[in-house]
Design a protein around this motif. Sequence first.
Motif, short mmCIF file in Angstrom:
data_model
loop_
_atom_site.label_atom_id
_atom_site.label_comp_id
_atom_site.label_asym_id
_atom_site.label_seq_id
_atom_site.Cartn_x
_atom_site.Cartn_y
_atom_site.Cartn_z
N ILE A 32 0.81 -1.21 0.00
CA ILE A 32 0.00 0.00 0.00
C ILE A 32 0.84 1.27 0.00
CG2 ILE A 32 -0.21 0.24 2.50
CD1 ILE A 32 -3.23 0.71 2.01
N GLY A 33 2.05 1.19 0.53
CA GLY A 33 2.92 2.36 0.56
C GLY A 33 4.06 2.27 -0.43
N GLY A 34 3.86 1.51 -1.49
CA GLY A 34 4.94 1.29 -2.44
C GLY A 34 4.66 1.81 -3.83
N GLY A 35 5.23 1.13 -4.80
CA GLY A 35 5.13 1.50 -6.21
C GLY A 35 6.17 0.69 -6.95
N LYS A 36 6.23 0.87 -8.25
CA LYS A 36 7.19 0.08 -9.02
C LYS A 36 8.62 0.32 -8.57
CE LYS A 36 7.49 3.35 -12.94
NZ LYS A 36 6.49 4.34 -12.50
N GLU A 37 8.91 1.51 -8.06
CA GLU A 37 10.27 1.81 -7.61
C GLU A 37 10.68 0.97 -6.41
OE1 GLU A 37 12.38 3.67 -9.16
OE2 GLU A 37 10.99 4.43 -10.67
N SER A 38 9.71 0.38 -5.72
CA SER A 38 10.02 -0.47 -4.57
C SER A 38 10.89 -1.65 -4.94
CB SER A 38 8.72 -1.00 -3.94
OG SER A 38 7.83 0.03 -3.59
N TRP A 39 10.85 -2.05 -6.21
CA TRP A 39 11.40 -3.33 -6.61
C TRP A 39 12.66 -3.24 -7.47
CZ3 TRP A 39 9.23 -6.96 -3.85
CH2 TRP A 39 7.88 -6.89 -3.50
N ARG A 40 13.29 -2.10 -7.55
CA ARG A 40 14.45 -1.97 -8.46
C ARG A 40 15.54 -2.99 -8.13
NH1 ARG A 40 15.05 1.80 -12.34
NH2 ARG A 40 13.53 3.49 -12.40
N GLY A 41 15.80 -3.21 -6.85
CA GLY A 41 16.82 -4.18 -6.48
C GLY A 41 16.45 -5.58 -6.91
N GLN A 42 15.20 -5.94 -6.76
CA GLN A 42 14.75 -7.28 -7.17
C GLN A 42 14.80 -7.44 -8.69
OE1 GLN A 42 13.25 -5.66 -4.45
NE2 GLN A 42 14.44 -7.12 -3.24
N HIS B 200 7.82 -6.01 8.50
CA HIS B 200 6.86 -6.09 7.39
C HIS B 200 7.49 -5.74 6.05
CE1 HIS B 200 2.90 -6.27 5.66
NE2 HIS B 200 2.95 -5.02 5.24
N LEU B 201 8.54 -4.93 6.05
CA LEU B 201 9.13 -4.45 4.80
C LEU B 201 10.38 -5.25 4.45
CD1 LEU B 201 8.68 -0.61 5.37
CD2 LEU B 201 7.10 -2.23 4.31
N MET B 202 10.22 -6.55 4.32
CA MET B 202 11.35 -7.47 4.19
C MET B 202 12.28 -7.16 3.02
SD MET B 202 9.25 -10.96 4.88
CE MET B 202 7.77 -10.28 4.13
N SER B 203 11.70 -6.81 1.88
CA SER B 203 12.53 -6.58 0.70
C SER B 203 13.42 -5.35 0.86
CB SER B 203 11.66 -6.43 -0.55
OG SER B 203 10.81 -5.30 -0.45
N PHE B 204 13.00 -4.40 1.69
CA PHE B 204 13.82 -3.22 2.00
C PHE B 204 14.78 -3.51 3.14
CE2 PHE B 204 9.97 -1.17 0.20
CZ PHE B 204 10.56 -0.34 -0.74
N GLU B 205 14.31 -4.24 4.14
CA GLU B 205 15.10 -4.46 5.36
C GLU B 205 16.23 -5.45 5.15
OE1 GLU B 205 12.69 -5.24 8.93
OE2 GLU B 205 10.97 -4.92 7.64
N GLN B 206 15.91 -6.57 4.50
CA GLN B 206 16.85 -7.66 4.31
C GLN B 206 16.78 -8.16 2.86
OE1 GLN B 206 16.56 -10.84 7.19
NE2 GLN B 206 16.15 -9.48 8.88
N PRO B 207 17.17 -7.33 1.91
CA PRO B 207 17.00 -7.71 0.51
C PRO B 207 17.71 -9.00 0.12
CG PRO B 207 18.39 -5.75 0.72
CD PRO B 207 17.75 -5.98 2.04
N ALA B 208 18.89 -9.24 0.66
CA ALA B 208 19.63 -10.45 0.28
C ALA B 208 18.89 -11.70 0.75
CB ALA B 208 21.04 -10.41 0.85
N ALA B 209 18.43 -11.71 2.00
CA ALA B 209 17.71 -12.87 2.52
C ALA B 209 16.36 -13.05 1.81
CB ALA B 209 17.50 -12.71 4.03
N TYR B 210 15.69 -11.95 1.57
CA TYR B 210 14.40 -11.99 0.87
C TYR B 210 14.56 -12.56 -0.53
CZ TYR B 210 10.02 -10.05 -1.07
OH TYR B 210 8.79 -9.86 -1.68
N ASP B 211 15.53 -12.04 -1.28
CA ASP B 211 15.75 -12.50 -2.64
C ASP B 211 16.17 -13.97 -2.66
OD1 ASP B 211 15.18 -9.91 -3.33
OD2 ASP B 211 17.23 -9.40 -3.95
N ALA B 212 16.99 -14.37 -1.70
CA ALA B 212 17.47 -15.75 -1.66
C ALA B 212 16.33 -16.72 -1.41
CB ALA B 212 18.53 -15.91 -0.58
N ALA B 213 15.40 -16.37 -0.53
CA ALA B 213 14.26 -17.25 -0.24
C ALA B 213 13.42 -17.46 -1.49
CB ALA B 213 13.41 -16.65 0.88
#
Length: 259
Positions: free
Chosen positions: A23-33, A237-250
């Motif tokens: 709800i507080g994001g957008g496409k820019e939320s995912w550039r790292g992913q 709650h903001l896993m992809s921002f907080e821990q991007p490496a762990a989130y992406d790996a999962a």
Amino acid sequence: MNGTAHYLSQGSGRIALVFLHGIGGGKESWRGQLAHFAALGYRAIAWDAPGYGGSPLPADYTWPALAAALNGLCDELSLAKIIPVGHSMGGMLAQEFAATYPDRVQALVLTGTSPAFGKADGTWQQEFIKARLGPLDAGKSMADLAPGLVAGLVGESADPAGVAAAQACMGAVPPETYRLAVKNLLTFDRRASLGQIAVPTLLVAGDKDRTAPAEVMRRMGEKIPGAKFVSLPKAGHLMSFEQPAAYDAAIADFLQTLR
């Protein structure tokens, strides 16, 4: 990188991942992913949900309308099947899309989300609405609210750069869209559809998430045939921002089983 108004795209693999923000994001939320999964050989797409970024608001802000808009994106990009990767509100949209357009879903990734928000007249729900919209009613901007909202969503040891990025994304959300999206949460309930999900499904929770608690997601996963559940230690709650490496790996580990 495609820079069209309402989505970003990177990579050209045969498996298409469509990242659906909260709800507080957008496409820019995912550039790292996008960069990470494109490098792994996937086609990675990040979409602005209706009302966010370059996407216009629909006439009716409802879950069926949001799912239809996502289906339209698939048509626009000639995607026969996708793997929705949904976070929070985006996870709800992913569930709605899977229930409405099951033939278009190859697999499902649900992160920091739940199968229902609750009753429209529930005390907790009304307090949530008041807490989220009251400051806007009092004249605050989304940029004013973003630091406090993000601080209440992250867990322990969150990446400072990720926290700053989350604040920037939330601060850029149009107030009208935020109001409609918050109110729309009250109408979501796909609990009865969980047992009908017939594609490989991954659920990723943060064990410090107070918005979509890990235990709620674990129980949710038990109702989806064959679903895999992963909890990230110290993540909120903001896993992809907080821990991007762990989130992406999962997510990458799960996707590897589909190849």
